[in-house]
Design a protein around this motif. Structure first.
Motif, PDB file in Angstrom:
ATOM      1  N   VAL A  77       0.381  -1.120  -0.229  1.00  0.00           N
ATOM      2  CA  VAL A  77       0.010   0.380   0.301  1.00  0.00           C
ATOM      3  C   VAL A  77       0.952   1.481   0.533  1.00  0.00           C
ATOM      4  O   VAL A  77       0.774   2.278  -0.844  1.00  0.00           O
ATOM      5  CB  VAL A  77      -1.441   0.029   1.187  1.00  0.00           C
ATOM      6  N   HIS A  78       1.686   1.257   1.113  1.00  0.00           N
ATOM      7  CA  HIS A  78       2.548   2.261   0.789  1.00  0.00           C
ATOM      8  C   HIS A  78       3.672   2.337  -0.297  1.00  0.00           C
ATOM      9  O   HIS A  78       3.748   3.771  -0.940  1.00  0.00           O
ATOM     10  CB  HIS A  78       3.524   1.863   2.289  1.00  0.00           C
ATOM     11  N   ASP A  79       4.524   1.415  -0.745  1.00  0.00           N
ATOM     12  CA  ASP A  79       4.652   1.798  -2.294  1.00  0.00           C
ATOM     13  C   ASP A  79       4.127   2.104  -3.291  1.00  0.00           C
ATOM     14  O   ASP A  79       4.843   2.953  -4.461  1.00  0.00           O
ATOM     15  CB  ASP A  79       5.440   0.307  -2.729  1.00  0.00           C
ATOM     16  N   GLU A  80       2.772   1.445  -3.076  1.00  0.00           N
ATOM     17  CA  GLU A  80       1.268   2.144  -4.335  1.00  0.00           C
ATOM     18  C   GLU A  80       1.967   3.780  -4.138  1.00  0.00           C
ATOM     19  O   GLU A  80       0.985   4.013  -5.205  1.00  0.00           O
ATOM     20  CB  GLU A  80       0.572   1.446  -4.280  1.00  0.00           C
ATOM     21  N   ASP A  81       2.269   3.983  -3.028  1.00  0.00           N
ATOM     22  CA  ASP A  81       1.089   5.445  -2.681  1.00  0.00           C
ATOM     23  C   ASP A  81      -0.200   5.406  -2.717  1.00  0.00           C
ATOM     24  O   ASP A  81      -0.861   6.172  -2.972  1.00  0.00           O
ATOM     25  CB  ASP A  81       1.499   6.262  -3.233  1.00  0.00           C
ATOM     26  N   ALA A  82      -0.822   3.726  -2.470  1.00  0.00           N
ATOM     27  CA  ALA A  82      -1.915   3.949  -2.150  1.00  0.00           C
ATOM     28  C   ALA A  82      -3.046   4.187  -1.054  1.00  0.00           C
ATOM     29  O   ALA A  82      -2.386   4.091   0.058  1.00  0.00           O
ATOM     30  CB  ALA A  82      -3.293   2.318  -2.028  1.00  0.00           C
ATOM     31  N   THR A  83      -4.062   4.683  -0.169  1.00  0.00           N
ATOM     32  CA  THR A  83      -4.631   4.876   1.249  1.00  0.00           C
ATOM     33  C   THR A  83      -5.538   3.422   1.592  1.00  0.00           C
ATOM     34  O   THR A  83      -6.246   3.898   2.572  1.00  0.00           O
ATOM     35  CB  THR A  83      -4.830   6.358   1.201  1.00  0.00           C
ATOM     36  N   THR A  84      -6.146   2.973   0.732  1.00  0.00           N
ATOM     37  CA  THR A  84      -7.359   1.650   0.252  1.00  0.00           C
ATOM     38  C   THR A  84      -7.011   0.568   0.466  1.00  0.00           C
ATOM     39  O   THR A  84      -6.560   0.107  -1.163  1.00  0.00           O
ATOM     40  CB  THR A  84      -8.614   2.611  -0.023  1.00  0.00           C
ATOM     41  N   ILE A  85      -7.629   0.036   1.301  1.00  0.00           N
ATOM     42  CA  ILE A  85      -7.367  -1.982   0.686  1.00  0.00           C
ATOM     43  C   ILE A  85      -8.791  -1.865   0.376  1.00  0.00           C
ATOM     44  O   ILE A  85      -9.563  -1.681   1.260  1.00  0.00           O
ATOM     45  CB  ILE A  85      -6.879  -2.704   1.377  1.00  0.00           C
ATOM     46  N   VAL A  86      -9.396  -2.886  -0.828  1.00  0.00           N
ATOM     47  CA  VAL A  86     -10.646  -3.167  -0.784  1.00  0.00           C
ATOM     48  C   VAL A  86     -10.928  -4.531  -0.811  1.00  0.00           C
ATOM     49  O   VAL A  86      -9.533  -5.520  -1.761  1.00  0.00           O
ATOM     50  CB  VAL A  86     -10.978  -2.626  -2.048  1.00  0.00           C
ATOM     51  N   LYS A  87     -11.671  -5.177  -0.204  1.00  0.00           N
ATOM     52  CA  LYS A  87     -11.856  -6.172   0.334  1.00  0.00           C
ATOM     53  C   LYS A  87     -12.891  -6.892  -0.130  1.00  0.00           C
ATOM     54  O   LYS A  87     -14.512  -6.130   0.743  1.00  0.00           O
ATOM     55  CB  LYS A  87     -11.637  -6.758   1.513  1.00  0.00           C
ATOM     56  N   GLY A  88     -13.378  -7.501  -0.751  1.00  0.00           N
ATOM     57  CA  GLY A  88     -14.700  -8.011  -1.321  1.00  0.00           C
ATOM     58  C   GLY A  88     -15.477  -9.535  -0.156  1.00  0.00           C
ATOM     59  O   GLY A  88     -14.660 -10.175   0.823  1.00  0.00           O
ATOM     60  N   LEU A  89     -16.631  -9.369   0.059  1.00  0.00           N
ATOM     61  CA  LEU A  89     -17.356  -9.511   1.204  1.00  0.00           C
ATOM     62  C   LEU A  89     -18.051 -10.645   1.015  1.00  0.00           C
ATOM     63  O   LEU A  89     -19.225 -10.301  -0.075  1.00  0.00           O
ATOM     64  CB  LEU A  89     -17.717  -9.447   2.303  1.00  0.00           C
ATOM     65  N   ARG A  90     -18.536 -12.000   0.868  1.00  0.00           N
ATOM     66  CA  ARG A  90     -19.356 -12.570   0.671  1.00  0.00           C
ATOM     67  C   ARG A  90     -20.736 -13.232   1.885  1.00  0.00           C
ATOM     68  O   ARG A  90     -21.598 -12.778   1.157  1.00  0.00           O
ATOM     69  CB  ARG A  90     -18.930 -14.136   0.183  1.00  0.00           C
ATOM     70  N   ALA A  91     -20.400 -13.070   3.178  1.00  0.00           N
ATOM     71  CA  ALA A  91     -21.085 -13.776   3.683  1.00  0.00           C
ATOM     72  C   ALA A  91     -20.000 -12.736   5.493  1.00  0.00           C
ATOM     73  O   ALA A  91     -18.960 -12.669   5.314  1.00  0.00           O
ATOM     74  CB  ALA A  91     -21.329 -14.901   4.003  1.00  0.00           C
ATOM     75  N   GLU A  92     -20.717 -12.837   6.419  1.00  0.00           N
ATOM     76  CA  GLU A  92     -20.268 -12.424   7.719  1.00  0.00           C
ATOM     77  C   GLU A  92     -19.358 -13.170   8.159  1.00  0.00           C
ATOM     78  O   GLU A  92     -18.430 -13.026   8.832  1.00  0.00           O
ATOM     79  CB  GLU A  92     -21.646 -12.304   8.852  1.00  0.00           C
ATOM     80  N   THR A  93     -19.572 -14.868   7.369  1.00  0.00           N
ATOM     81  CA  THR A  93     -17.720 -15.465   8.177  1.00  0.00           C
ATOM     82  C   THR A  93     -16.860 -14.835   7.080  1.00  0.00           C
ATOM     83  O   THR A  93     -15.420 -14.631   8.431  1.00  0.00           O
ATOM     84  CB  THR A  93     -17.730 -16.607   7.221  1.00  0.00           C
TER      85      THR A  93
END
Length: 162
Positions: A77-93
Motif C-alpha cells: 500500500v505504501h509502495d503504491e502510494d495507495a490509501t485504501t485496501i478493498v476486500k470483497g465480502l461474501r458473508a458474515e464469516t
C-alpha cells in the motif's frame, strides 16, 4: 490521485473477484490487484499464470494493474502510494476473518479497508469451491470468465500450453 489495492490469492480469479475489482475501478483513479504470494501454499496456477489471467480478464479496465506481492500488505500500500485496501465480502464469516486484519493494517499504516459486498449471484463462490467442482466434473463455467474457465479445465486435464 486516489489508489486502492485489492489483495487476494486469486487461484483462480472468479467472477466474484471481477465484480469487486470492477466496482473498485469505478471509484478510484488506480487499482492494483495484488496476487498475494503465500510461500506456505502451493496454488493450482503459478503466480505468473494468475497475473496473466487477471490482466487478460481486466484488460477493459485501463486503471487496473496486476502484480504479485510477498510480505506485509501495508508495505505494498505504501509502495503504491495507495490509501485504501478493498476486500470483497461474501458473508458474515468473511467479515469475521477480515476485520482483525483491517484493524491491524490501519494501526500499522493508516490505510483504511473498504469492505465491498459481492454480487449476490457469487456470494457462495470461492476459488477453492470452483476448483473442487471442476475437478469432480461439475460445471464451473458460470463462475469464471471463458478464458479462465478454459485455463482451469486445461490444468485439470493436464493440457500443457506452449
Amino acid at each position: 490521485m486516489s489508489a486502492a489495492v485489492c489483495p487476494g490469492s486469486y487461484d483462480p480469479f472468479t467472477l466474484g473477484h471481477r465484480f469487486v475489482v470492477e466496482r473498485t475501478a469505478a471509484r478510484f483513479d488506480r487499482v492494483i490487484v495484488a496476487v498475494v504470494v503465500n510461500p506456505n501454499k502451493q496454488g493450482m496456477f503459478s503466480v505468473d499464470e494468475r497475473i496473466a489471467l487477471i490482466e487478460r480478464d481486466c484488460a477493459d479496465l485501463p486503471n487496473v494493474s496486476v502484480r504479485s506481492w510477498t510480505g506485509l500488505l501495508v508495505d505494498l500500500v505504501h509502495d503504491e502510494d495507495a490509501t485504501t485496501i478493498v476486500k470483497g465480502l461474501r458473508a458474515e464469516t468473511d467479515f469475521a476473518y477480515e476485520a482483525p486484519m483491517a484493524q491491524m493494517n490501519r494501526e500499522l499504516s493508516g490505510a483504511e479497508t473498504l469492505f465491498m459486498l459481492t454480487d449476490p449471484r457469487y456470494a457462495h463462490v470461492s476459488s477453492s469451491l470452483v476448483k473442487e467442482v471442476a475437478k469432480l466434473g461439475g460445471e464451473a463455467a458460470p463462475y469464471l470468465s471463458p478464458a479462465i474457465h478454459q485455463a482451469l479445465m486445461d490444468k485439470i486435464n493436464g493440457v500443457r500450453k506452449v
